[in-house]
Each structure stands twice: as structure tokens, then as C-alpha cells.
Design a protein around this motif. Structure first.
Motif, PDB file in Angstrom:
ATOM      1  N   GLU A  23     -11.475  70.302  32.711  1.00 45.66           N
ATOM      2  CA  GLU A  23     -10.405  69.362  32.999  1.00 45.66           C
ATOM      3  C   GLU A  23     -10.110  68.485  31.789  1.00 45.66           C
ATOM      4  O   GLU A  23     -11.003  67.961  31.144  1.00 45.66           O
ATOM      5  CB  GLU A  23     -10.805  68.480  34.189  1.00 45.66           C
ATOM      6  N   THR A  25      -8.129  65.038  30.648  1.00 48.24           N
ATOM      7  CA  THR A  25      -7.540  63.836  31.226  1.00 48.24           C
ATOM      8  C   THR A  25      -6.862  63.001  30.143  1.00 48.24           C
ATOM      9  O   THR A  25      -7.335  62.917  29.016  1.00 48.24           O
ATOM     10  CB  THR A  25      -8.591  62.980  31.946  1.00 48.24           C
ATOM     11  N   LYS A  27      -4.791  59.168  29.393  1.00 51.37           N
ATOM     12  CA  LYS A  27      -4.753  57.781  29.854  1.00 51.37           C
ATOM     13  C   LYS A  27      -3.427  57.128  29.469  1.00 51.37           C
ATOM     14  O   LYS A  27      -3.012  57.171  28.318  1.00 51.37           O
ATOM     15  CB  LYS A  27      -5.912  57.003  29.224  1.00 51.37           C
ATOM     16  N   ARG A  84      -4.755  58.247  39.817  1.00 50.83           N
ATOM     17  CA  ARG A  84      -5.027  59.551  39.209  1.00 50.83           C
ATOM     18  C   ARG A  84      -3.893  60.484  39.600  1.00 50.83           C
ATOM     19  O   ARG A  84      -3.602  60.664  40.789  1.00 50.83           O
ATOM     20  CB  ARG A  84      -6.372  60.081  39.718  1.00 50.83           C
ATOM     21  N   HIS A  86      -2.416  64.334  39.223  1.00 53.13           N
ATOM     22  CA  HIS A  86      -2.708  65.719  38.852  1.00 53.13           C
ATOM     23  C   HIS A  86      -1.420  66.376  38.339  1.00 53.13           C
ATOM     24  O   HIS A  86      -0.495  66.619  39.111  1.00 53.13           O
ATOM     25  CB  HIS A  86      -3.248  66.497  40.057  1.00 53.13           C
ATOM     26  N   VAL A  92      -5.001  66.143  34.027  1.00 53.87           N
ATOM     27  CA  VAL A  92      -4.967  64.966  34.894  1.00 53.87           C
ATOM     28  C   VAL A  92      -4.589  63.743  34.065  1.00 53.87           C
ATOM     29  O   VAL A  92      -5.050  63.582  32.932  1.00 53.87           O
ATOM     30  CB  VAL A  92      -6.342  64.727  35.558  1.00 53.87           C
ATOM     31  N   TYR A  94      -4.599  59.586  34.035  1.00 54.64           N
ATOM     32  CA  TYR A  94      -5.107  58.361  34.638  1.00 54.64           C
ATOM     33  C   TYR A  94      -4.108  57.238  34.357  1.00 54.64           C
ATOM     34  O   TYR A  94      -3.734  56.986  33.199  1.00 54.64           O
ATOM     35  CB  TYR A  94      -6.466  57.982  34.051  1.00 54.64           C
TER      36      TYR A  94
END
Length: 204
Positions: A23, A25, A27, A84, A86, A92, A94
Motif C-alpha cells: 500500500e 499512502t 498525505k 482516509r 481509498h 490511499v 490521508y
């Protein structure tokens, strides 16, 4: 899937892409003055029940939190909102909603570490209150887009008028949105992401 986490710098000097197993992620900050709808925005887009630190306002904040133009405002974020989103099975985002009052700006500065960029929400009923927040993003060197949260009954201006009032660069995205509506909130986020991708291509 591995539980290990590695960190990979992005094209931005301050941004970090987090790799956790399979995954990836990203920000992003959601910022803006007190009462512009940041908590609502994060909650609208979050794929999970968002973490919120909203507290009931008391008389202790009367001298510091200006409620002019916000007759229904009874709570305020005292730390952050977290959501969060998706984007696909492996990507992902945030969302960190930062408190808007100036006394919380050291926290905003901390939240900005590792962020790809920021979406600045503004309210045309209190447009002047957005200027310090935009200035803080400039000081932090954090790329941003501006989204006008269209509150019912709020004055609506031509985008060029707004650009002039906020002294926005030509390349800075400026869009209208409704923080309560998923499609509208998503469009504002897409404007920010497109801006970030454009900056990345231009710096390559």
C-alpha cells in the motif's frame, strides 16, 4: 503482505510518500480559517469514520474566536481531523484537517511535515480571514489549491475578483465546492492533485 514501512521522498522537498507493504499512502492537509468547513469536508470524503477532535465552544474562547458571520457555530477543532480516502486498491490518501485559529499554527506547521500539498478552504462571508492561512502555506513552501466552500446565502464573486483579493498566482487552482457534497468535494481534491502532478512534471 509485509508489515514493514519504508519512506520514499517525493518531488517536493518536504513531501514524503509512505510505502506500507503493498500500500502506498499520500498525505494532504485541509486548511482554512475557523469555521470554513474543514471537518465537514474531511468527513464527506473519508472512506472510514473520520477521527475528529471537535469540542463544544465555551465562553473562554469568546475573546479569541470571532463568530461574526457564523451564527450556528458551536464547536471547533482543537487538534485535527483525520480521514482516509481509498483512491484504488493500492493507493490511499490521508486527509489531515488542521485547526484554523492562529494559536494552533505551530500544530499546523507540524502537520505539514511530509504533506504533498494543501487544500485551502475559504468562506466568502469572511474572505479576509483566509489571507493569514494562505500566507502560512506560502511560508511553509507547501503547494496548495483554494476551494471556496459555497455556504448558503454567502456572496458569490467572479473568480478573477477572488484571485485579486487573495493575491493568488495564476497557476494556483481556484474552485468552488460544497463541502457537504461528495462529488463536489472530490472535484476540489482533484484540482489540487492535478496541480501537484503538474508541478512534478515541470520540475522533472
Amino acid at each position: 503482505m509485509s508489515d514493514s514501512t519504508t519512506f520514499s521522498p517525493s518531488s517536493s522537498n518536504s513531501a514524503v510518500t509512505y510505502l506500507r507493504g503493498d500500500e502506498t499512502t499520500l498525505k494532504v492537509l485541509v486548511v482554512g480559517d475557523f469555521g470554513v468547513g474543514k471537518t465537514t469536508y474531511v468527513g464527506t470524503l473519508s472512506s472510514i469514520t473520520p477521527l475528529s477532535t471537535e469540542e463544544v465552544m465555551t465562553e473562554a474562547s469568546t475573546d479569541t474566536d470571532d463568530l461574526a458571520g457564523l451564527p450556528d457555530k458551536t464547536t471547533t477543532t482543537v487538534a485535527m481531523d483525520f480521514g482516509r480516502l481509498h483512491l484504488n486498491e493500492r493507493l490511499v490518501m490521508y486527509l489531515f484537517g488542521a485547526p484554523g485559529q492562529g494559536r494552533f499554527w505551530p500544530m499546523v506547521t507540524d502537520l505539514a511535515v511530509g504533506a504533498l500539498g494543501a487544500l485551502v478552504l475559504v468562506d466568502t462571508r469572511r474572505l479576509g480571514e483566509s489571507y493569514p492561512v494562505i500566507g502560512l502555506m506560502e511560508e511553509l513552501g507547501l503547494p496548495y489549491a483554494v476551494a471556496v466552500n459555497a455556504f448558503p446565502g454567502a456572496p458569490r464573486y467572479d473568480t478573477q475578483e477572488l484571485r485579486t483579493a487573495m493575491d493568488l498566482e495564476d497557476h494556483t487552482p481556484l474552485v468552488y465546492c460544497d463541502a457537504r457534497d461528495h462529488a463536489s468535494a472530490k472535484s476540489a481534491l482533484i484540482a489540487l492533485v492535478t496541480h501537484l502532478l503538474t508541478r512534478t512534471r515541470e520540475s522533472d
